[in-house]
Write a protein that holds these residues in place. Structure first.
Motif, PDB file in Angstrom:
ATOM      1  N   VAL A 136     110.583  40.543  17.955  1.00 34.66           N
ATOM      2  CA  VAL A 136     110.311  41.864  18.536  1.00 34.66           C
ATOM      3  C   VAL A 136     109.834  41.851  19.857  1.00 34.66           C
ATOM      4  CG1 VAL A 136     108.916  44.128  18.360  1.00 34.66           C
ATOM      5  CG2 VAL A 136     109.806  42.764  16.179  1.00 34.66           C
ATOM      6  N   ASN A 137     110.639  42.700  20.609  1.00 34.86           N
ATOM      7  CA  ASN A 137     110.470  42.987  22.142  1.00 34.86           C
ATOM      8  C   ASN A 137     110.474  44.486  22.379  1.00 34.86           C
ATOM      9  OD1 ASN A 137     109.612  42.231  24.832  1.00 34.86           O
ATOM     10  ND2 ASN A 137     111.731  41.897  25.418  1.00 34.86           N
ATOM     11  N   ILE A 138     109.770  45.259  21.766  1.00 32.68           N
ATOM     12  CA  ILE A 138     110.110  46.857  21.696  1.00 32.68           C
ATOM     13  C   ILE A 138     109.243  47.572  22.886  1.00 32.68           C
ATOM     14  CG2 ILE A 138     109.634  49.045  20.404  1.00 32.68           C
ATOM     15  CD1 ILE A 138     110.013  47.289  18.044  1.00 32.68           C
ATOM     16  N   GLN A 139     109.865  48.334  23.534  1.00 33.99           N
ATOM     17  CA  GLN A 139     109.252  49.301  24.866  1.00 33.99           C
ATOM     18  C   GLN A 139     108.341  50.305  24.176  1.00 33.99           C
ATOM     19  OE1 GLN A 139     112.006  50.996  27.788  1.00 33.99           O
ATOM     20  NE2 GLN A 139     110.063  51.323  29.208  1.00 33.99           N
ATOM     21  N   LEU A 140     107.170  50.182  24.798  1.00 32.68           N
ATOM     22  CA  LEU A 140     106.117  51.413  24.441  1.00 32.68           C
ATOM     23  C   LEU A 140     106.250  52.524  25.209  1.00 32.68           C
ATOM     24  CD1 LEU A 140     102.976  49.222  23.712  1.00 32.68           C
ATOM     25  CD2 LEU A 140     104.634  49.643  22.007  1.00 32.68           C
ATOM     26  N   LEU A 141     106.374  53.679  24.421  1.00 29.75           N
ATOM     27  CA  LEU A 141     106.443  54.923  25.123  1.00 29.75           C
ATOM     28  C   LEU A 141     105.536  56.125  24.559  1.00 29.75           C
ATOM     29  CD1 LEU A 141     110.181  55.169  24.356  1.00 29.75           C
ATOM     30  CD2 LEU A 141     109.102  54.706  26.374  1.00 29.75           C
ATOM     31  N   PRO A 142     105.407  57.261  25.079  1.00 35.29           N
ATOM     32  CA  PRO A 142     105.850  57.751  26.196  1.00 35.29           C
ATOM     33  C   PRO A 142     105.301  57.368  27.611  1.00 35.29           C
ATOM     34  CG  PRO A 142     104.452  59.387  25.363  1.00 35.29           C
ATOM     35  CD  PRO A 142     104.269  58.117  24.276  1.00 35.29           C
ATOM     36  N   PRO A 143     105.928  57.687  28.743  1.00 33.43           N
ATOM     37  CA  PRO A 143     105.622  57.407  30.010  1.00 33.43           C
ATOM     38  C   PRO A 143     104.250  57.618  30.366  1.00 33.43           C
ATOM     39  CG  PRO A 143     107.864  57.991  30.131  1.00 33.43           C
ATOM     40  CD  PRO A 143     107.403  58.330  28.790  1.00 33.43           C
ATOM     41  N   GLU A 144     103.900  58.900  29.895  1.00 33.52           N
ATOM     42  CA  GLU A 144     102.743  59.439  30.225  1.00 33.52           C
ATOM     43  C   GLU A 144     101.448  58.707  29.821  1.00 33.52           C
ATOM     44  OE1 GLU A 144     104.500  62.479  27.310  1.00 33.52           O
ATOM     45  OE2 GLU A 144     105.072  61.164  28.942  1.00 33.52           O
ATOM     46  N   LEU A 145     101.701  58.075  28.632  1.00 41.53           N
ATOM     47  CA  LEU A 145     100.551  57.057  28.018  1.00 41.53           C
ATOM     48  C   LEU A 145     100.659  55.686  28.433  1.00 41.53           C
ATOM     49  CD1 LEU A 145     100.551  58.154  24.099  1.00 41.53           C
ATOM     50  CD2 LEU A 145      98.939  58.771  25.928  1.00 41.53           C
ATOM     51  N   LYS A 172      98.930  43.456   6.096  1.00 41.11           N
ATOM     52  CA  LYS A 172      97.551  43.572   6.955  1.00 41.11           C
ATOM     53  C   LYS A 172      97.906  43.550   8.403  1.00 41.11           C
ATOM     54  CE  LYS A 172      95.068  40.716   3.603  1.00 41.11           C
ATOM     55  NZ  LYS A 172      93.995  39.474   3.361  1.00 41.11           N
ATOM     56  N   ALA A 173      96.983  44.188   9.049  1.00 35.88           N
ATOM     57  CA  ALA A 173      97.172  44.319  10.606  1.00 35.88           C
ATOM     58  C   ALA A 173      97.015  42.886  11.351  1.00 35.88           C
ATOM     59  CB  ALA A 173      96.185  45.029  11.181  1.00 35.88           C
ATOM     60  N   GLN A 174      98.206  42.646  12.276  1.00 37.06           N
ATOM     61  CA  GLN A 174      98.164  41.267  12.954  1.00 37.06           C
ATOM     62  C   GLN A 174      98.091  41.735  14.415  1.00 37.06           C
ATOM     63  OE1 GLN A 174     101.351  38.813  11.189  1.00 37.06           O
ATOM     64  NE2 GLN A 174     102.042  40.336   9.754  1.00 37.06           N
ATOM     65  N   GLU A 175      97.948  40.460  15.170  1.00 39.70           N
ATOM     66  CA  GLU A 175      97.629  40.844  16.519  1.00 39.70           C
ATOM     67  C   GLU A 175      98.856  40.873  17.185  1.00 39.70           C
ATOM     68  OE1 GLU A 175      95.294  38.678  20.633  1.00 39.70           O
ATOM     69  OE2 GLU A 175      95.032  38.031  18.214  1.00 39.70           O
ATOM     70  N   GLY A 176      99.338  41.566  18.240  1.00 38.06           N
ATOM     71  CA  GLY A 176     100.550  41.563  19.038  1.00 38.06           C
ATOM     72  C   GLY A 176     100.291  41.376  20.501  1.00 38.06           C
ATOM     73  N   GLN A 177     101.085  41.218  21.141  1.00 37.86           N
ATOM     74  CA  GLN A 177     100.907  40.689  22.616  1.00 37.86           C
ATOM     75  C   GLN A 177     101.957  42.073  23.538  1.00 37.86           C
ATOM     76  OE1 GLN A 177      99.210  38.604  24.096  1.00 37.86           O
ATOM     77  NE2 GLN A 177      98.557  37.746  22.164  1.00 37.86           N
ATOM     78  N   VAL A 178     100.883  42.670  24.177  1.00 35.44           N
ATOM     79  CA  VAL A 178     101.512  43.697  25.230  1.00 35.44           C
ATOM     80  C   VAL A 178     101.552  43.052  26.420  1.00 35.44           C
ATOM     81  CG1 VAL A 178     101.165  45.990  26.031  1.00 35.44           C
ATOM     82  CG2 VAL A 178     100.850  45.554  23.891  1.00 35.44           C
ATOM     83  N   ARG A 179     102.814  43.066  27.094  1.00 34.53           N
ATOM     84  CA  ARG A 179     103.233  42.577  28.344  1.00 34.53           C
ATOM     85  C   ARG A 179     103.962  43.665  29.379  1.00 34.53           C
ATOM     86  NH1 ARG A 179     101.864  37.343  27.595  1.00 34.53           N
ATOM     87  NH2 ARG A 179     102.370  36.411  25.618  1.00 34.53           N
ATOM     88  N   PRO A 180     103.450  43.699  30.570  1.00 32.39           N
ATOM     89  CA  PRO A 180     104.072  44.601  31.550  1.00 32.39           C
ATOM     90  C   PRO A 180     105.525  43.756  32.087  1.00 32.39           C
ATOM     91  CG  PRO A 180     102.387  43.478  32.670  1.00 32.39           C
ATOM     92  CD  PRO A 180     102.138  42.969  31.135  1.00 32.39           C
ATOM     93  N   ILE A 181     106.375  44.380  31.620  1.00 34.96           N
ATOM     94  CA  ILE A 181     107.726  43.910  32.244  1.00 34.96           C
ATOM     95  C   ILE A 181     108.621  44.959  32.979  1.00 34.96           C
ATOM     96  CG2 ILE A 181     110.016  43.122  31.476  1.00 34.96           C
ATOM     97  CD1 ILE A 181     108.529  41.991  28.820  1.00 34.96           C
ATOM     98  N   LYS A 182     109.110  44.697  33.872  1.00 33.40           N
ATOM     99  CA  LYS A 182     110.103  45.836  34.728  1.00 33.40           C
ATOM    100  C   LYS A 182     110.453  46.790  33.935  1.00 33.40           C
ATOM    101  CE  LYS A 182     113.254  46.213  38.501  1.00 33.40           C
ATOM    102  NZ  LYS A 182     114.155  45.742  39.226  1.00 33.40           N
ATOM    103  N   GLY A 183     109.778  48.067  34.137  1.00 32.02           N
ATOM    104  CA  GLY A 183     110.300  49.164  33.638  1.00 32.02           C
ATOM    105  C   GLY A 183     109.490  49.813  32.425  1.00 32.02           C
ATOM    106  N   GLY A 184     108.383  48.897  32.353  1.00 32.61           N
ATOM    107  CA  GLY A 184     107.162  49.786  31.214  1.00 32.61           C
ATOM    108  C   GLY A 184     106.535  48.452  30.751  1.00 32.61           C
ATOM    109  N   ILE A 185     105.996  48.601  29.696  1.00 32.88           N
ATOM    110  CA  ILE A 185     105.139  47.996  28.773  1.00 32.88           C
ATOM    111  C   ILE A 185     105.794  47.497  27.561  1.00 32.88           C
ATOM    112  CG2 ILE A 185     103.042  48.179  30.117  1.00 32.88           C
ATOM    113  CD1 ILE A 185     101.999  49.675  27.938  1.00 32.88           C
TER     114      ILE A 185
END
Length: 226
Positions: A136-145, A172-185
């Motif tokens: 999974v490599n999904i962009q998080l939205l929306p831009p204002e958040l 169960k909830a599992q830990e994910g990684q959030v990374r800043p990549i060009k164009g968003g996180i």
């Protein structure tokens, strides 16, 4: 693909390793650093692997009721992988202790010395499923958040977790990684079952944002403040 196995099983590199490579996998067996306890290097290999195949085969003599133990480091590797959300499969030889607790509640493949062909068939099925899993490599939205969340990525207390929904079964909830990549996180996870839905939750600076369940092939996933 990481492997844990003991020194009774010299047949494994000739039979199982080629099978993993046939599915495009790389084998990390840890033979060169084996000892009485798992080392930092073994832990690193497990954490960076797509999955662990732990072969819990007989070691030593049976106890008074005919049950065998396996090598301690294989058990430790299995427990470590489970604790770090690495995909695992336990191959348990007939009459080996079921080893309750953290690893004992999981599914396993039964192995019998005279039926290696059956083991190879089961592992082929498993590797087929694993090879179809989706990274999974999904962009998080929306831009204002996103800008508010981006400012908290390195802050103490920041966390990102995700849950999977497969049919009516919620993980169960599992830990994910959030990374800043060009164009968003972007949320990045290990390979996941392609048919599952994913829900993301981020907590930072006393706030919490969650998404609805969405498919893994979504271009982006929208968060809402709780």
């Amino acid at each position: 693909m990481a492997f844990g196995y003991n020194d009774r099983d010299r047949w494994i590199p000739d039979f199982i390793f080629p099978l993993v490579r046939a599915f495009g996998g790389e084998v990390l067996s840890g033979e060169d650093v084996q000892g009485q306890q798992i080392t930092d290097e073994i832990r690193r290999r497990i954490e960076t692997s797509d999955g662990l195949i732990a072969l819990r085969t007989r070691r030593g003599d049976p106890d008074s009721v005919g049950t065998y133990r396996t090598h301690r480091w294989v058990e430790d590797e299995l427990a470590y992988a489970i604790a770090h959300n690495v995909r695992v499969v336990e191959v348990r030889e007939e009459l080996v202790d079921s080893q309750g607790g953290i690893a004992g509640d999981r599914q396993w493949i039964t192995y019998r010395e005279g039926e290696r062909d059956r083991l190879l068939i089961e592992l082929t099925k498993l590797l087929g499923v694993w090879s179809r899993a989706v990274t999974v490599n999904i962009q998080l939205l929306p831009p204002e958040l996103v800008e508010e969340i981006r400012s908290q990525l390195r802050a103490p207390g920041f966390s990102c977790t995700y849950k999977l929904l497969e049919g009516s079964r919620e993980s169960k909830a599992q830990e994910g990684q959030v990374r800043p990549i060009k164009g968003g996180i972007f949320l990045q996870t290990p390979p996941l079952p392609p048919q599952s839905l994913i829900q993301v939750c981020i907590e930072a600076a006393g706030k919490r944002w969650t998404s609805d369940y969405e498919t893994l092939d979504s271009v982006g996933i929208s968060l809402k403040a709780d």
